[in-house]
Enzyme design. Structure first.
Site, PDB file in Angstrom:
ATOM      1  N   GLN A   1       0.845  -1.189   0.000  1.00  0.00           N
ATOM      2  CA  GLN A   1       0.000   0.000   0.000  1.00  0.00           C
ATOM      3  C   GLN A   1       0.884   1.244   0.000  1.00  0.00           C
ATOM      4  OE1 GLN A   1      -2.191   1.668   3.539  1.00  0.00           O
ATOM      5  NE2 GLN A   1      -3.956   0.784   2.483  1.00  0.00           N
TER       6      GLN A   1
ATOM      7  N   TYR B   1      -6.244  10.358   4.912  1.00  0.00           N
ATOM      8  CA  TYR B   1      -4.996  10.726   4.234  1.00  0.00           C
ATOM      9  C   TYR B   1      -5.287  11.498   2.942  1.00  0.00           C
ATOM     10  CZ  TYR B   1      -2.820   7.671   7.676  1.00  0.00           C
ATOM     11  OH  TYR B   1      -2.406   7.109   8.853  1.00  0.00           O
TER      12      TYR B   1
ATOM     13  N   ARG C   1      -7.734   1.468  -1.693  1.00  0.00           N
ATOM     14  CA  ARG C   1      -8.436   1.474  -0.400  1.00  0.00           C
ATOM     15  C   ARG C   1      -9.323   2.712  -0.362  1.00  0.00           C
ATOM     16  NH1 ARG C   1      -6.991  -0.490   5.704  1.00  0.00           N
ATOM     17  NH2 ARG C   1      -8.742  -1.928   5.512  1.00  0.00           N
TER      18      ARG C   1
ATOM     19  N   GLY D   1      -8.069  -8.020  10.395  1.00  0.00           N
ATOM     20  CA  GLY D   1      -6.908  -7.281  10.846  1.00  0.00           C
ATOM     21  C   GLY D   1      -6.536  -7.533  12.289  1.00  0.00           C
ATOM     22  N   ARG D   2      -7.303  -6.972  13.215  1.00  0.00           N
ATOM     23  CA  ARG D   2      -6.913  -7.019  14.629  1.00  0.00           C
ATOM     24  C   ARG D   2      -6.861  -8.450  15.153  1.00  0.00           C
ATOM     25  NH1 ARG D   2      -4.387  -2.321  14.905  1.00  0.00           N
ATOM     26  NH2 ARG D   2      -5.508  -0.986  13.439  1.00  0.00           N
TER      27      ARG D   2
END
Length: 330
Positions: free
Chosen positions: A101, A173, A221, A314-315
């Site tokens: 990414q 972002y 994304r 993910g987590r």
């Protein structure tokens, strides 16, 4: 019906199952952005056994101006490619595919991190991070330079042996700042309606495609909700998704925008499933959904309901390196 162990075959990106490890920042790189031994060890541990079909590496900065945090991975210089190859080789050796990414932080960074004033599409404070300053507005020449920075970074990713590249337009972002009407108040062709707000995305996608060739997968994304008053709408994201697909994106990775990677008060698995469902209605490319998915049963339920084509966990994987093996061998 879809199941977690089913291959993905109807895409440029052929994957052996539907499990994705999404990008999660570790802050384990060297201070100059080089790949450290800690980074290599971390991704080796997470990808061991090849149970995860696709590992998406945490966001890496395309230029010093775009650096988000200390100890973030860099793809800003050619000399970094040899170290990046080591990372791709480790993940491939474990039996998984991997994408890197690439990102520009825009106004979601600090002067002390980048050594200069942060920039953004408009001089508007970024609501996704409280300690940021009002950024300098980017000129058209600045935008052209950033497009080149993304293009060159993508070429480095390809030269390092990765299987694709993901453009980061989520979590507040820079590309997300252009996407969101909260932070994009421009009156030129890079602002206004959704077509203007994603013009920079289209130009980056086309520049990257020309540089890496037709066969190299491009993911994006997508911050598909700000969960804030005046934020991006469902109609906006459907139009944007169609534009991204036409421009050359091969896969969309759905997450949050100015709300980042969670939605306050939402605890059900697949936080952004309403957005992924809406996007799947208008595109033919695969859609990844990440957010709050803790068990294989939760992942399979989302696939069966056709809310997504791939599931990012993910987590749960971050906390338990055996999660993928246990999910696939149950």
């Amino acid at each position: 019906m879809f199941y977690l162990g089913e291959p993905l075959t109807y895409s440029k990106f052929q994957l052996k199952n539907r499990l994705v490890m999404p990008p999660m920042a570790t802050a384990k790189s060297d201070e100059d952005g080089r790949i450290s031994q800690d980074i290599l060890d971390y991704y080796d541990e997470k990808s061991r056994g090849g149970y995860i079909s696709l590992v998406i590496i945490e966001h890496s900065y395309v230029s010093q101006q775009g650096k988000a945090n200390h100890n973030q991975i860099s793809v800003a210089e050619d000399y970094l490619v040899e170290d990046l190859k080591k990372l791709a080789d480790i993940i491939h050796g474990n039996g998984s595919k991997t994408v890197m990414q690439i990102n520009h932080a825009g106004s979601e960074t600090l002067r002390e991190v980048i050594g200069m004033e942060p920039v953004g599409p408009s001089p508007v404070k970024n609501p996704s991070r409280k300690d940021t300053a009002i950024p300098q507005e980017l000129s058209k020449n600045d935008i052209e330079r950033i497009i080149d920075d993304f293009k060159h970074a993508a070429v480095r990713v390809k030269n390092a042996g990765f299987d694709g590249v993901e453009l980061h337009s989520a979590h507040g972002y820079l590309l997300n700042q252009f996407l969101s009407p909260i932070t994009n108040k421009r009156t030129d062709e890079y602002g206004g309606g959704i077509e203007g707000r994603v013009k920079i995305h289209s130009e980056i996608i086309r520049a990257v495609r020309k540089a890496v060739g037709e066969d190299f997968p491009i993911l994006l994304r997508f911050g598909a909700t700000d969960h804030m008053e005046g934020g991006i709408t469902t109609e906006d994201i459907k139009t944007a998704a169609e534009i991204f697909e036409r421009a050359g994106v091969d896969m969309l990775d759905i997450s949050g925008g100015m709300c980042r990677y969670t939605i306050p008060g939402v605890n059900e698995p697949g936080y952004f499933s309403p957005q992924s469902e809406a996007i799947k209605e208008v595109v033919s490319i695969p859609v990844i959904l990440t957010g709050g998915i803790k068990t294989a049963d939760e992942a399979e339920a989302i696939l069966r309901e056709k809310k997504a084509d791939l599931i990012g966990v993910g987590r749960a994987i971050y906390r338990d390196s055996n999660w993928a093996r246990n999910a696939m061998e149950r």
